[in-house]
Each structure stands twice: as C-alpha cells, then as structure tokens.
Design a protein around this motif. Structure first.
Motif, PDB file in Angstrom:
ATOM      1  N   LEU A  29       0.826  -1.210   0.000  1.00 47.85           N
ATOM      2  CA  LEU A  29       0.000   0.000   0.000  1.00 47.85           C
ATOM      3  C   LEU A  29       0.859   1.258   0.000  1.00 47.85           C
ATOM      4  CD1 LEU A  29      -2.759  -0.997   2.589  1.00 47.85           C
ATOM      5  CD2 LEU A  29      -2.849  -1.170   0.100  1.00 47.85           C
ATOM      6  N   THR A  30       1.946   1.220   0.764  1.00 49.66           N
ATOM      7  CA  THR A  30       2.928   2.304   0.803  1.00 49.66           C
ATOM      8  C   THR A  30       4.300   1.650   0.906  1.00 49.66           C
ATOM      9  OG1 THR A  30       3.094   2.545   3.212  1.00 49.66           O
ATOM     10  CG2 THR A  30       1.254   3.685   2.127  1.00 49.66           C
ATOM     11  N   LEU A  31       5.321   2.449   1.070  1.00 44.60           N
ATOM     12  CA  LEU A  31       6.663   1.887   1.217  1.00 44.60           C
ATOM     13  C   LEU A  31       6.796   1.071   2.506  1.00 44.60           C
ATOM     14  CD1 LEU A  31       8.837   4.932   0.051  1.00 44.60           C
ATOM     15  CD2 LEU A  31       8.287   2.848  -1.237  1.00 44.60           C
ATOM     16  N   ARG A  32       5.925   1.357   3.484  1.00 45.29           N
ATOM     17  CA  ARG A  32       6.013   0.672   4.784  1.00 45.29           C
ATOM     18  C   ARG A  32       4.864  -0.277   5.064  1.00 45.29           C
ATOM     19  NH1 ARG A  32       6.543   4.755   9.523  1.00 45.29           N
ATOM     20  NH2 ARG A  32       4.893   5.876   8.386  1.00 45.29           N
ATOM     21  N   ASP A  33       3.770  -0.164   4.328  1.00 47.95           N
ATOM     22  CA  ASP A  33       2.540  -0.864   4.683  1.00 47.95           C
ATOM     23  C   ASP A  33       2.148  -1.891   3.624  1.00 47.95           C
ATOM     24  OD1 ASP A  33       2.064   0.841   7.028  1.00 47.95           O
ATOM     25  OD2 ASP A  33       1.744   2.409   5.521  1.00 47.95           O
ATOM     26  N   THR A  34       1.802  -3.084   4.103  1.00 47.07           N
ATOM     27  CA  THR A  34       1.423  -4.185   3.219  1.00 47.07           C
ATOM     28  C   THR A  34       0.060  -4.729   3.634  1.00 47.07           C
ATOM     29  OG1 THR A  34       3.739  -4.812   2.889  1.00 47.07           O
ATOM     30  CG2 THR A  34       2.075  -6.487   2.401  1.00 47.07           C
ATOM     31  N   ASN A  82       5.602  -2.170   8.518  1.00 43.76           N
ATOM     32  CA  ASN A  82       6.954  -2.646   8.782  1.00 43.76           C
ATOM     33  C   ASN A  82       7.602  -1.749   9.834  1.00 43.76           C
ATOM     34  OD1 ASN A  82       9.629  -3.423   8.775  1.00 43.76           O
ATOM     35  ND2 ASN A  82       9.766  -3.599   6.555  1.00 43.76           N
ATOM     36  N   ALA A  83       7.637  -2.252  11.077  1.00 40.27           N
ATOM     37  CA  ALA A  83       8.152  -1.436  12.177  1.00 40.27           C
ATOM     38  C   ALA A  83       9.079  -2.222  13.101  1.00 40.27           C
ATOM     39  CB  ALA A  83       6.995  -0.862  12.985  1.00 40.27           C
ATOM     40  N   GLY A  84       9.481  -3.430  12.713  1.00 41.00           N
ATOM     41  CA  GLY A  84      10.337  -4.226  13.586  1.00 41.00           C
ATOM     42  C   GLY A  84      10.601  -5.593  12.987  1.00 41.00           C
ATOM     43  N   SER A  85      11.236  -6.461  13.788  1.00 39.18           N
ATOM     44  CA  SER A  85      11.654  -7.766  13.266  1.00 39.18           C
ATOM     45  C   SER A  85      10.468  -8.636  12.864  1.00 39.18           C
ATOM     46  CB  SER A  85      12.517  -8.495  14.297  1.00 39.18           C
ATOM     47  OG  SER A  85      11.804  -8.683  15.513  1.00 39.18           O
ATOM     48  N   MET A 125      -2.520   5.267  10.829  1.00 39.54           N
ATOM     49  CA  MET A 125      -2.886   3.856  10.718  1.00 39.54           C
ATOM     50  C   MET A 125      -4.279   3.562  11.272  1.00 39.54           C
ATOM     51  SD  MET A 125      -0.697   1.792   9.237  1.00 39.54           S
ATOM     52  CE  MET A 125      -0.860   0.161   9.975  1.00 39.54           C
ATOM     53  N   GLY A 126      -4.917   4.566  11.865  1.00 35.04           N
ATOM     54  CA  GLY A 126      -6.279   4.362  12.343  1.00 35.04           C
ATOM     55  C   GLY A 126      -7.242   4.008  11.227  1.00 35.04           C
ATOM     56  N   LEU A 127      -6.853   4.288   9.973  1.00 35.93           N
ATOM     57  CA  LEU A 127      -7.720   3.922   8.856  1.00 35.93           C
ATOM     58  C   LEU A 127      -7.835   2.407   8.706  1.00 35.93           C
ATOM     59  CD1 LEU A 127      -9.463   4.974   6.565  1.00 35.93           C
ATOM     60  CD2 LEU A 127      -7.453   4.965   5.081  1.00 35.93           C
ATOM     61  N   VAL A 128      -6.887   1.671   9.244  1.00 36.38           N
ATOM     62  CA  VAL A 128      -6.916   0.210   9.103  1.00 36.38           C
ATOM     63  C   VAL A 128      -8.135  -0.388   9.808  1.00 36.38           C
ATOM     64  CG1 VAL A 128      -5.694  -1.932   9.613  1.00 36.38           C
ATOM     65  CG2 VAL A 128      -4.433   0.045   8.732  1.00 36.38           C
ATOM     66  N   PRO A 129      -8.329  -0.185  11.112  1.00 33.57           N
ATOM     67  CA  PRO A 129      -9.559  -0.688  11.726  1.00 33.57           C
ATOM     68  C   PRO A 129     -10.803   0.070  11.285  1.00 33.57           C
ATOM     69  CG  PRO A 129      -8.281   0.552  13.331  1.00 33.57           C
ATOM     70  CD  PRO A 129      -7.417   0.403  12.112  1.00 33.57           C
ATOM     71  N   ALA A 130     -10.652   1.371  10.998  1.00 33.51           N
ATOM     72  CA  ALA A 130     -11.810   2.163  10.556  1.00 33.51           C
ATOM     73  C   ALA A 130     -12.362   1.617   9.247  1.00 33.51           C
ATOM     74  CB  ALA A 130     -11.414   3.623  10.402  1.00 33.51           C
ATOM     75  N   ARG A 131     -11.498   1.163   8.374  1.00 35.45           N
ATOM     76  CA  ARG A 131     -11.921   0.617   7.075  1.00 35.45           C
ATOM     77  C   ARG A 131     -12.917  -0.522   7.237  1.00 35.45           C
ATOM     78  NH1 ARG A 131      -9.315  -3.631   3.870  1.00 35.45           N
ATOM     79  NH2 ARG A 131      -9.714  -3.389   1.627  1.00 35.45           N
ATOM     80  N   LEU A 150     -12.846  12.338   8.086  1.00 36.03           N
ATOM     81  CA  LEU A 150     -11.717  13.252   8.210  1.00 36.03           C
ATOM     82  C   LEU A 150     -10.478  12.384   8.439  1.00 36.03           C
ATOM     83  CD1 LEU A 150     -13.268  15.863  10.689  1.00 36.03           C
ATOM     84  CD2 LEU A 150     -13.582  15.682   8.203  1.00 36.03           C
ATOM     85  N   TYR A 151      -9.506  12.498   7.556  1.00 35.43           N
ATOM     86  CA  TYR A 151      -8.363  11.585   7.581  1.00 35.43           C
ATOM     87  C   TYR A 151      -7.074  12.387   7.574  1.00 35.43           C
ATOM     88  CZ  TYR A 151      -5.239   7.839   5.788  1.00 35.43           C
ATOM     89  OH  TYR A 151      -4.212   6.944   5.602  1.00 35.43           O
ATOM     90  N   GLY A 152      -6.262  12.208   8.625  1.00 36.06           N
ATOM     91  CA  GLY A 152      -5.001  12.916   8.730  1.00 36.06           C
ATOM     92  C   GLY A 152      -3.813  11.998   8.539  1.00 36.06           C
ATOM     93  N   ILE A 153      -2.843  12.433   7.743  1.00 34.87           N
ATOM     94  CA  ILE A 153      -1.627  11.661   7.494  1.00 34.87           C
ATOM     95  C   ILE A 153      -0.415  12.557   7.738  1.00 34.87           C
ATOM     96  CG2 ILE A 153      -2.633  10.027   5.867  1.00 34.87           C
ATOM     97  CD1 ILE A 153      -1.733  11.806   3.583  1.00 34.87           C
ATOM     98  N   LYS A 154       0.736  11.934   7.958  1.00 35.81           N
ATOM     99  CA  LYS A 154       1.949  12.731   8.160  1.00 35.81           C
ATOM    100  C   LYS A 154       2.444  13.322   6.849  1.00 35.81           C
ATOM    101  CE  LYS A 154       3.793  10.646  12.381  1.00 35.81           C
ATOM    102  NZ  LYS A 154       4.946   9.957  13.019  1.00 35.81           N
ATOM    103  N   THR A 155       2.577  12.458   5.833  1.00 33.52           N
ATOM    104  CA  THR A 155       3.050  12.903   4.526  1.00 33.52           C
ATOM    105  C   THR A 155       2.219  12.240   3.438  1.00 33.52           C
ATOM    106  OG1 THR A 155       4.637  11.120   4.061  1.00 33.52           O
ATOM    107  CG2 THR A 155       5.391  12.904   5.497  1.00 33.52           C
ATOM    108  N   SER A 156       2.391  12.697   2.220  1.00 35.94           N
ATOM    109  CA  SER A 156       1.666  12.099   1.097  1.00 35.94           C
ATOM    110  C   SER A 156       2.042  10.644   0.896  1.00 35.94           C
ATOM    111  CB  SER A 156       1.955  12.891  -0.187  1.00 35.94           C
ATOM    112  OG  SER A 156       3.353  12.955  -0.430  1.00 35.94           O
ATOM    113  N   GLN A 157       3.216  10.244   1.377  1.00 37.82           N
ATOM    114  CA  GLN A 157       3.663   8.865   1.235  1.00 37.82           C
ATOM    115  C   GLN A 157       2.960   7.919   2.196  1.00 37.82           C
ATOM    116  OE1 GLN A 157       5.831   8.040  -1.276  1.00 37.82           O
ATOM    117  NE2 GLN A 157       5.581  10.201  -1.807  1.00 37.82           N
TER     118      GLN A 157
END
Length: 279
Positions: A29-34, A82-85, A125-131, A150-157
């Motif tokens: 979905l993004t560089l960090r999210d699958t 992707n945030a850890g091992s 990431m609150g959109l994940v359960p909200a979805r 209303l959806y807030g993100i840090k960056t466009s990525q």
C-alpha cells in the motif's frame, strides 16, 4: 460501568492457541505498509474494530487490527506496517505462506443505529480498523444518513487505500484529507486532522462519531466534538495501540483497572471518562 468480559464470537478459537492460516495475496500500500489477504482455517465471526494476534514461529506475535468488513467465509485482510523484526517478516510473506493467528479478540464497534449520520476522525494507521466499519456501513449505505470521513496523514507517502477512498467518494461519502504542513509534496489541506472538525456542520442529535488514531489525537478531538453537541455516549474511541497479550494477563494495557485487550479496544467517550489516564 465497563464490562470486564470480552465479547464472545462464534468464530473465536482458543485464546491461547494460534491457528494456522494461509496468505492468498500480498499487496504493498505504501513503502512501509502491506495488505495481506488471508484464508483462515475456519470462518471468523467478528466486529469491526476487533483484532487478531498475528505471529510467526521464532519471532513472536503482535496485535493487528482486522481491516476487512465482517462477512461470511474464511477470508480476512490485515494491514501490516513494517516497524520491527516481526512486522518486517509479516510484510515479506507471499502467496502460499503460513501465518499463525489467535482471536478475534476484544470488543469492537457495534453497527450504528439506522438513519444515523456518521462522522469518522482518523489519524494515520487508524484507517486500518476504521476501514472495516466503513465498508460494513457502505454495504448497507441506504440504512444510514450522511457519512463524513476526516483523515489525517503525516506525509503524502503515508496515504492508505487511496483508490478505495475515491470509490467511497463516488458512493456519496464526504472525505477530507489533511497532511502535516511539513510535507512539501502535499498540495491538499495542511495541518493536523482536528483542524478539519470546526468547519463541519453536524446534526448533533443524529450523529455518531468515531475517533481512531494515535493516543495524542484523542485529547484534541474530545473538545471540538463536545462543542458540536455530540453526546459522549455516541462518541467512540479505539485504544488499540495498547494490546500485547490479548488475554488480560500481562497488564500492559491496564488503564484504571480496565484491561483494554479484553474490554476494548473500542470504548464510548462516556466509558473513557471513567478510565483515568486513558487519553
């Protein structure tokens, strides 16, 4: 009074024993999210907002919110950051790989009353359960009134489910997205998500509000919603970030005598008011 009993669901397995499941699709979905599509060994009966303990032998397990809406069958979707091992290996899973799941656990969102207007305030990431809840409502869209996200993100990525958001708009959902002002690549609204609340017009007696995001967001959501006249009993928060064991044993999620992993993660604001330190 908050019930200390978790909601029991027909598809709930042993709270102690993980069950084998198989990945049927993996999509970045993004560089960090699958987003993983998973086929379970049994149908899962769950509420939007509930979670599973997802793990791999030798790497442990983590609480992951279910992102797909409740449906018959054995297919679910989990969005992994992707945030850890452990999460890095979960993100690397491919079609045919095995993942181990425990749950569903906790208490999720009840479906809103028919005819209700729905307001979602979502951070990151609150959109994940909200979805899960959003798609469940859209499956019965004619039963509800106006729906605003209303959806807030840090960056466009960090924008999740961008194509689905456009589909929601075609279904009559009002979606407003904002990014932190520090993101130079974002050309939409800039600022934190709570800056989108004051301009809204809501019918206070027929609006249910759902706030799902990082802990720091909630304290800035409560006041503007109160100014809109939305009752505490009709304002719901998800404290999903506090889970670790999903059994009420480790104490990591204990707030004011309440085990969030068993009695939550979803609480009304009226319940949260009885939990000192929750927000």
């Amino acid at each position: 009074m908050i019930s200390m009993q978790a909601k029991k669901t027909k598809g709930e397995g042993s709270p102690y024993l993980p069950a084998r499941a198989v990945v049927t699709n993996s999509r970045a979905l993004t560089l960090r999210d699958t987003l993983l599509t998973i086929r379970t060994d049994r149908p899962l009966d769950y509420q939007p907002g509930q979670f599973l303990m997802a793990g791999l032998p030798g790497f442990g397990e983590a609480a992951i919110s279910i992102s797909s809406p409740p449906a018959k069958g054995r297919t679910i979707e989990l969005c992994i950051r992707n945030a850890g091992s452990l999460t890095s290996r979960l993100c690397a899973l491919e079609k045919g790989d095995t993942i181990w799941l425990r749950g569903p656990a906790g208490r999720g969102f009840e479906m809103p009353p028919k005819g209700e207007d729905l307001l979602f305030i979502i951070g990151g990431m609150g959109l994940v359960p909200a979805r899960s809840l959003i798609k469940a409502v859209l499956n019965k869209k004619k039963a509800y009134g106006k729906m605003t996200i209303l959806y807030g993100i840090k960056t466009s990525q960090d924008l999740l489910f961008s194509k689905e958001i456009e589909q929601w708009r075609t279904q009559g959902v009002e979606v407003f997205i904002t990014a932190d002002a520090s993101d130079k690549d974002w050309h939409g609204h800039k600022g934190v998500v709570t800056t989108l609340i004051p301009p809204l017009r809501v019918e206070r007696l027929k609006t249910s509000a759902y706030a799902i995001g990082p802990p720091a967001m909630y304290r800035y959501v409560v006041v503007p919603l109160a100014k809109k006249g939305i009752r505490q009993e009709k304002t719901f928060l998800s404290l999903e970030r506090r889970m670790r064991c999903a059994l009420g044993r480790c104490g990591h999620c204990l707030i004011g005598g309440v085990y969030v992993c068993r009695c939550g993660p979803v609480f009304s604001l009226a319940e949260v008011a009885e939990m000192p330190g929750a927000i």
